[in-house]
Scaffold this motif. Structure first.
Motif, PDB file in Angstrom:
ATOM      1  N   THR A 132     -13.854  -1.439  -8.054  1.00 45.90           N
ATOM      2  CA  THR A 132     -13.010  -2.869  -8.016  1.00 45.90           C
ATOM      3  C   THR A 132     -13.915  -4.085  -8.365  1.00 45.90           C
ATOM      4  O   THR A 132     -13.568  -4.833  -9.295  1.00 45.90           O
TER       5      THR A 132
ATOM      6  N   ARG B 279      -9.455   3.779  -0.432  1.00 50.25           N
ATOM      7  CA  ARG B 279      -9.482   2.458  -0.663  1.00 50.25           C
ATOM      8  C   ARG B 279     -10.372   1.683   0.204  1.00 50.25           C
ATOM      9  O   ARG B 279     -11.156   0.717  -0.160  1.00 50.25           O
TER      10      ARG B 279
ATOM     11  N   HIS C 243      -7.264  -4.052  -6.684  1.00 55.25           N
ATOM     12  CA  HIS C 243      -7.400  -2.943  -5.776  1.00 55.25           C
ATOM     13  C   HIS C 243      -6.112  -1.945  -6.242  1.00 55.25           C
ATOM     14  O   HIS C 243      -6.286  -0.840  -6.362  1.00 55.25           O
TER      15      HIS C 243
ATOM     16  N   ALA D 273     -14.891   0.439  -4.061  1.00 58.05           N
ATOM     17  CA  ALA D 273     -15.534  -0.932  -4.104  1.00 58.05           C
ATOM     18  C   ALA D 273     -16.092  -0.979  -5.236  1.00 58.05           C
ATOM     19  O   ALA D 273     -16.122  -2.318  -5.873  1.00 58.05           O
TER      20      ALA D 273
ATOM     21  N   ASN E 218      -3.633  -7.532  -8.864  1.00 55.51           N
ATOM     22  CA  ASN E 218      -4.172  -6.993  -7.833  1.00 55.51           C
ATOM     23  C   ASN E 218      -5.097  -5.995  -8.451  1.00 55.51           C
ATOM     24  O   ASN E 218      -4.640  -4.729  -8.675  1.00 55.51           O
TER      25      ASN E 218
ATOM     26  N   ASP F 258       0.640  -1.219   0.236  1.00 53.56           N
ATOM     27  CA  ASP F 258       0.170  -0.046   0.188  1.00 53.56           C
ATOM     28  C   ASP F 258       0.898   1.150   0.039  1.00 53.56           C
ATOM     29  O   ASP F 258       0.550   2.315  -0.737  1.00 53.56           O
TER      30      ASP F 258
END
Ligand SMILES: Nc1ncnc2c1ncn2[C@@H]1O[C@H](COP(=O)(O)OP(=O)(O)OP(=O)(O)O)[C@@H](O)[C@H]1O
Ligand SMILES: [Mg+2]
Length: 248
Positions: free
Chosen positions: A235, A226, A190, A232, A188, A165
């Motif tokens: 993603t 995030r 995210h 959300a 990934n 991160d």
């Protein structure tokens, strides 16, 4: 001033000599200074696509238009450092291969190491660095070239989640500051959404683009983004595109 590069892929397919079809009619325009991520199942041709964008591999059909003089740098999952060279000598490696003079190499390496937070570690050797620091060094080595195009092939796959991160936030800040065009391959979702202007979703091999998801969040992006519902939602959109059955 942006030093990024405009790149246009039209109908790019790749068939290797052994007959394996890795990419199928990929159309993609990369705008100067943009951050684009590519996600897709393992073996779908993501790394092959990056190599075509880099000009390291030729497509079988289709075209990849890129400025002839754009400085291109690559960062890989394995930091690929030379263990017998200390940090500053590793940071100079690509400039040495390109024939930059010693004074310039030293100055640029020092600047790039400061940018990635490795000032003070110049005399350390890779085996004394953490995984995150090794990746910072690999990034510094690429940034020292002052690339107009930075290609990142799963650079953060091997670091722990918290470090990951933090490195994402650092990478985003470096990209905004330096103005290069960035293309990141990642598994990934995210990470792709957090870093990118757009996320390109590919099908299983032979890789085709099945969706391009625009990420509207302004930069700089706060870490708290995030945890937001909008994050959300995006993603979720990318994940759904990855799972969607492919029309024949
Ligand atoms: N030089 C080559 N000759 C033959 N086949 C190759 C060559 N390079 C890659 N391939 C094959 O092409 C396909 C796509 O490879 P590529 O490395 O681009 O996939 P990828 O999406 O990056 O996968 P991963 O997510 O596992 O890194 C794979 O099946 C791979 O085995
Ligand atoms: Mg790959």
């Amino acid at each position: 001033m942006s030093r990024g590069a405009d790149i246009h892929l039209k109908g790019v397919s790749k068939r290797f000599d052994n007959g394996l079809r890795a990419l199928d009619r990929v159309d993609l325009d990369l705008r100067a200074g943009e951050f684009v991520s590519i996600v897709g199942p393992s073996g779908c041709g993501k790394s092959t696509l990056l190599r075509i964008v880099a000009g390291l591999v030729a497509s079988s059909t289709g075209t990849c238009e890129r400025p002839a003089d754009v400085e291109t740098a690559f960062v890989f999952q394995e930091a690929a450092l030379l263990p017998w060279r200390n940090v500053e000598r590793n940071a100079q490696l690509l400039m040495e291969l390109e024939g930059h003079p010693p004074d310039e190499r030293r100055a640029r390496a020092a600047e790039a190491l400061a940018l990635v937070g490795l000032a003070g570690f110049e005399k350390s050797y890779p085996h004394h660095l953490s995984g995150g620091m090794r990746m910072r060094l690999s990034l510094a080595r690429a940034l020292a070239l002052r690339p107009g195009l930075l290609l990142l092939d799963e650079p953060l796959a091997a670091v722990d989640e918290l470090t990951r991160d933090i490195l994402q936030e650092e990478l985003s800040a470096l990209w905004r500051q330096a103005g290069f065009t960035a293309v990141l391959v990642t598994h990934n979702v995210h990470e792709a959404v957090f870093l990118s202007d757009r996320v390109v979703v590919m099908s299983p091999r032979p890789g085709r683009i099945v969706d391009v998801v625009d990420v509207p969040f302004a930069f700089p992006r706060a870490p708290e983004l995030r945890a937001s519902p909008e994050f959300a939602r995006l993603t979720g959109e990318v994940t759904a595109a990855l799972r969607r059955p492919i029309p024949a």
